[in-house]
Design a protein around this motif. Structure first.
Motif, mmCIF file in Angstrom:
data_model
loop_
_atom_site.group_PDB
_atom_site.id
_atom_site.type_symbol
_atom_site.label_atom_id
_atom_site.label_comp_id
_atom_site.label_asym_id
_atom_site.label_seq_id
_atom_site.Cartn_x
_atom_site.Cartn_y
_atom_site.Cartn_z
ATOM 1 N N GLY A 191 65.574 49.571 -28.484
ATOM 2 C CA GLY A 191 66.406 50.156 -29.520
ATOM 3 C C GLY A 191 66.142 49.465 -30.839
ATOM 4 N N ILE A 192 66.458 50.162 -31.908
ATOM 5 C CA ILE A 192 66.316 49.602 -33.249
ATOM 6 C C ILE A 192 67.674 49.680 -33.921
ATOM 7 N N CYS A 193 68.057 48.605 -34.579
ATOM 8 C CA CYS A 193 69.360 48.521 -35.231
ATOM 9 C C CYS A 193 69.175 47.858 -36.589
ATOM 10 N N ARG A 194 69.912 48.319 -37.568
ATOM 11 C CA ARG A 194 69.871 47.729 -38.910
ATOM 12 C C ARG A 194 71.070 46.797 -39.067
ATOM 13 N N VAL A 195 70.830 45.607 -39.587
ATOM 14 C CA VAL A 195 71.901 44.644 -39.826
ATOM 15 C C VAL A 195 72.676 45.086 -41.057
ATOM 16 N N SER A 196 73.990 45.180 -40.912
ATOM 17 C CA SER A 196 74.815 45.487 -42.080
ATOM 18 C C SER A 196 75.840 44.366 -42.248
ATOM 19 N N GLY A 197 75.868 43.822 -43.437
ATOM 20 C CA GLY A 197 76.780 42.723 -43.718
ATOM 21 C C GLY A 197 76.096 41.378 -43.550
ATOM 22 N N ASN A 198 76.895 40.322 -43.766
ATOM 23 C CA ASN A 198 76.333 38.967 -43.712
ATOM 24 C C ASN A 198 76.955 38.130 -42.596
ATOM 25 N N ALA A 199 77.458 38.769 -41.547
ATOM 26 C CA ALA A 199 78.114 38.041 -40.462
ATOM 27 C C ALA A 199 77.160 37.147 -39.679
#
Length: 166
Positions: free
Chosen positions: A32-40
């Motif tokens: 799977g491919i996922c985009r990081v959103s945010g700075n957690a």
């Protein structure tokens, strides 16, 4: 005898369809491919980075990066504890099974949230305790409690930095 252009074209179309089917299976079932959103997860993963994860992984260890689905959103988090472990977060920091953790690459203090769960927590069977690396800005197990095995979508295999890319 020579093949006609029509036969060659049909053969090419069949090859392309087989390739697309294999690609669909590969990225629909295995990876799977996922985009990081945010700075957690900063600094390990930055906003906009792409994550490649392995969907078939079912056993995880402490310190593994995983993709979870919680409250309808995909998140990248670090496993801190697995079933049977007791997690306590005090003013001293993060304790696992009574031992204060010395975490490399974590640059903020690990403190409990006021609106979160109560500590200590013993991780149940088939569950994991996850935290974001940026402990002051992460929505993680300190808020929503342990994560069930079914909520983990896979283990992170690779990270593609997208900083500066449009």
């Amino acid at each position: 005898m020579k093949k006609s252009v029509k036969e060659d074209l049909m053969f090419l179309v069949v090859k392309i369809m087989i390739f697309l089917a294999l690609l669909g299976i590969t990225f629909g079932i295995i990876f799977g491919i996922c985009r990081v959103s945010g700075n957690a997860m900063d600094p390990a993963c930055k906003n906009g980075d792409l994550i490649l994860y392995y969907r078939l992984q079912k056993a995880y260890q402490a310190k593994d990066l995983v993709v979870i689905e919680k409250d309808g959103e995909r998140q990248i988090r670090r496993i801190i504890a697995k079933e049977g472990d007791t997690v306590d977060i005090t003013e001293s920091g993060l304790e696992i099974n009574g031992y204060l953790q010395q975490e490399n690459n974590i640059y903020t203090d690990t403190l409990p949230y006021r609106e979160g769960i109560h500590f200590p927590v013993t991780v149940g069977q088939g569950e994991y305790f996850v935290l974001g690396d940026n402990r002051t800005n992460a929505k993680d197990s300190r808020i929503y409690g342990t994560v069930k095995q079914e909520e983990i979508k896979g283990g992170v295999m690779a990270l593609l930095r997208r900083s500066g890319m449009q």
